[in-house]
Write a protein that holds these residues in place. Structure first.
Motif, mmCIF file in Angstrom:
data_model
loop_
_atom_site.group_PDB
_atom_site.id
_atom_site.type_symbol
_atom_site.label_atom_id
_atom_site.label_comp_id
_atom_site.label_asym_id
_atom_site.label_seq_id
_atom_site.Cartn_x
_atom_site.Cartn_y
_atom_site.Cartn_z
ATOM 1 N N GLU A 240 36.399 45.331 38.116
ATOM 2 C CA GLU A 240 37.531 44.446 37.847
ATOM 3 C C GLU A 240 38.615 44.554 38.940
ATOM 4 O O GLU A 240 39.804 44.615 38.663
ATOM 5 N N ALA A 241 38.187 44.579 40.209
ATOM 6 C CA ALA A 241 39.152 44.659 41.307
ATOM 7 C C ALA A 241 38.536 44.091 42.571
ATOM 8 O O ALA A 241 37.328 44.197 42.799
ATOM 9 N N VAL A 242 39.380 43.459 43.376
ATOM 10 C CA VAL A 242 38.993 42.929 44.684
ATOM 11 C C VAL A 242 39.988 43.475 45.706
ATOM 12 O O VAL A 242 41.201 43.440 45.474
ATOM 13 N N VAL A 243 39.505 43.960 46.841
ATOM 14 C CA VAL A 243 40.350 44.545 47.877
ATOM 15 C C VAL A 243 40.552 43.533 48.998
ATOM 16 O O VAL A 243 39.582 42.907 49.451
ATOM 17 N N ILE A 244 41.819 43.379 49.429
ATOM 18 C CA ILE A 244 42.159 42.482 50.543
ATOM 19 C C ILE A 244 42.567 43.339 51.730
ATOM 20 O O ILE A 244 43.449 44.188 51.618
#
Length: 509
Positions: A240-244
């Motif tokens: 449940e996370a996306v890294v930019i």
């Protein structure tokens, strides 16, 4: 009457009239000639009289001129006679003085001869006295002079060193106390948050199924987002996370806000992504200008160009060791103004230099120049004061400060970065980095001690004066800088300073 009588009578009358007329004309002519003769004689007499008068006047004029010339000639003869007399007197005086000079010269020659004889006698007496003194003292005159000179020099050096040490100690005590008072007062007057903002680079998702919608069919959604924002969207196994990921904090913020809105909206496709990114870009641009204008208004600084305001606003989205760079710049400006007011420096220049010292971090550039050089170039191009430009260039000791305001900005920068809670670098990483710097320096031959100072921005090294020459010190500095570049990862620049000195210590017992 008879015709014959009238005709002769008429003829007679005519002849008589002609005779009378001729006689009258003859008489007139005679009188005119007599008058002309008389006038001619009068004219001749008058001309003779005038010529006599002119002759007399000319003779009188010549006589006067002759008398004038004779008078001038007599005056000239008199002047020449007086001049000749003066010259004769001067000649007599010169002759008399020459005679006196000759007498004095003979006297001087006699005195010189006497003095020479006396000098020779005194020299002989002096030599006798010197030989007698050398015999009594057991040393030559040169040795005696050298001994006296050395004694005087040693005494003078000792006295001077005592005075210098006392002055230095007094000055150091007063300077340290005054500096502590100013810095403590400035820190006490500074009201700011302990924890600064940290830019978030992770976007939370409602569920893992949202990752597939972000990727899109054949990856078109994620490619569109990365192309429009210039960031890297990393989708891994993190639940449940996306890294930019992006080096530009503004682009990273645009991508973060746009992705959060797309996730909330639920409609994720290239057209919608382009629309949301364009809208968020305008909002972030407005926020950048608002943040820049806000900090300028809070500090009361005027005459800041729009390009400089934009660069300041971009600092709102940048952090350094967890410390917000715009808040840090504001703190430095406030501290610099306080310190400048205490020491009598230019408060406006100090505050302006403190606010703009990290302006290079808000400039978009693909060059290899550091933020101090880029900030100085921008300030120079926008016509900032040379003292402000020097403050920007010298706040990390890239160049030497040229004014008191630059030194104040350095101090304020160090206070803002070093105060408790300002930066979030872990203590273990910080100590490890400092130890690594010192270990690299101490591994070189000839290094006695190494000290990492200024939060690891400078490495000061003491080398052995006997085993390391000046050229050797330069080689050691280059070698240490090369090792640091190859083995460590660090922000900004690290200044390597080699100190090689001769130190002599004596104790008075």
């Amino acid at each position: 009457m008879n015709m014959f009588v009238l005709i002769p009578l008429c003829l007679g009358c005519i002849i008589l009239g002609w005779l009378i007329r001729w006689m009258y004309a003859r008489f007139k002519l005679t009188s005119i000639e007599q008058k002309a003769v008389r006038l001619s004689q009068e004219a001749i007499k008058e001309a003779e009289a005038k010529s006599k008068e002119l002759l007399i006047e000319t003779r009188d004029q010549l006589l006067k001129e002759q008398q004038q010339q004779e008078r001038e000639a007599r005056e000239r003869r008199s002047e020449l006679q007086r001049t000749e007399q003066r010259l004769l007197k001067k000649e007599e005086n010169l002759e008399r003085k020459q005679a006196e000079l000759d007498v004095q010269k003979r006297q001087l020659v006699d005195k010189e001869t006497t003095c020479t004889q006396r000098e020779k006698t005194l020299s002989e007496m002096e030599e006798n006295w010197v030989r007698e003194l050398e015999r009594v003292a057991g040393m030559t005159s040169e040795e005696a002079k050298q001994a006296i000179i050395e004694t005087l020099q040693n005494d003078a050096k000792r006295d001077a060193q005592v005075i210098i040490n006392k002055i230095e100690q007094d000055a150091q005590l007063r300077a340290d106390k005054l500096a502590r008072d100013i810095i403590v007062t400035s820190i006490q007057r500074l009201a700011t948050e302990v924890s600064s903002e940290v830019t978030v680079t992770t976007v939370s998702l409602p569920g893992d199924e949202m990752k597939g919608r972000i990727i899109g069919r054949e990856g078109r959604n994620i490619r569109t987002l990365e192309t429009l924002t210039g960031v890297d969207v990393i989708i891994d196994d993190t639940p449940e996370a996306v890294v930019i990921s992006c080096f530009d904090p503004v682009r990273k913020e645009i991508a973060r806000v746009a992705l959060e809105r797309l996730v909330q909206d639920g409609r994720i496709h290239p057209a919608r992504i382009e629309e949301v990114v364009a809208k968020v870009t305008k909002e972030i641009t407005r926020v950048i200008m608002e943040e820049g204008e806000k900090v300028i208004f809070d500090l009361g600084i005027h005459n800041i160009s729009q390009e400089m305001v934009r660069a300041l606003g971009r600092l709102h989205f940048r952090t350094s060791y967890g410390q917000n760079v715009l808040n840090h710049s504001k703190e430095v400006a406030v501290l610099a103004g306080m310190i400048a007011a205490e020491v009598g420096a230019d408060r406006d220049i100090a505050r302006r230099g403190g606010l703009l010292h990290d302006i290079g971090k808000g400039i978009e550039s693909d060059g290899d120049a550091n933020h101090a050089e880029m900030g100085a170039d921008l300030a120079k191009r926008l016509g900032e004061d040379p003292r402000v430009i020097n403050s920007i260039l010298s706040h990390h000791n890239d160049i030497e400060p040229s004014c008191i305001e630059s030194v104040i900005v350095q101090i304020a920068d160090a206070i803002s970065a070093a105060r408790p809670g300002a930066r979030r670098e872990t203590l273990d990483n910080y100590i490890k980095r400092l130890e690594s710097l010192e270990q690299i320096a101490e591994s070189f031959t000839g290094v006695d001690k190494a000290y990492a100072i200024q939060a690891g921005r400078e490495l000061r090294i003491l080398v052995n004066n006997d085993s390391v020459t000046d050229d050797g010190a330069k080689d050691i500095a280059k070698g240490i800088a090369g090792r640091i570049e190859a083995e460590l990862r660090y922000p900004g620049r690290i200044k390597v300073t080699i100190i090689r000195e001769m130190r002599v210590v004596e104790y008075a017992r």
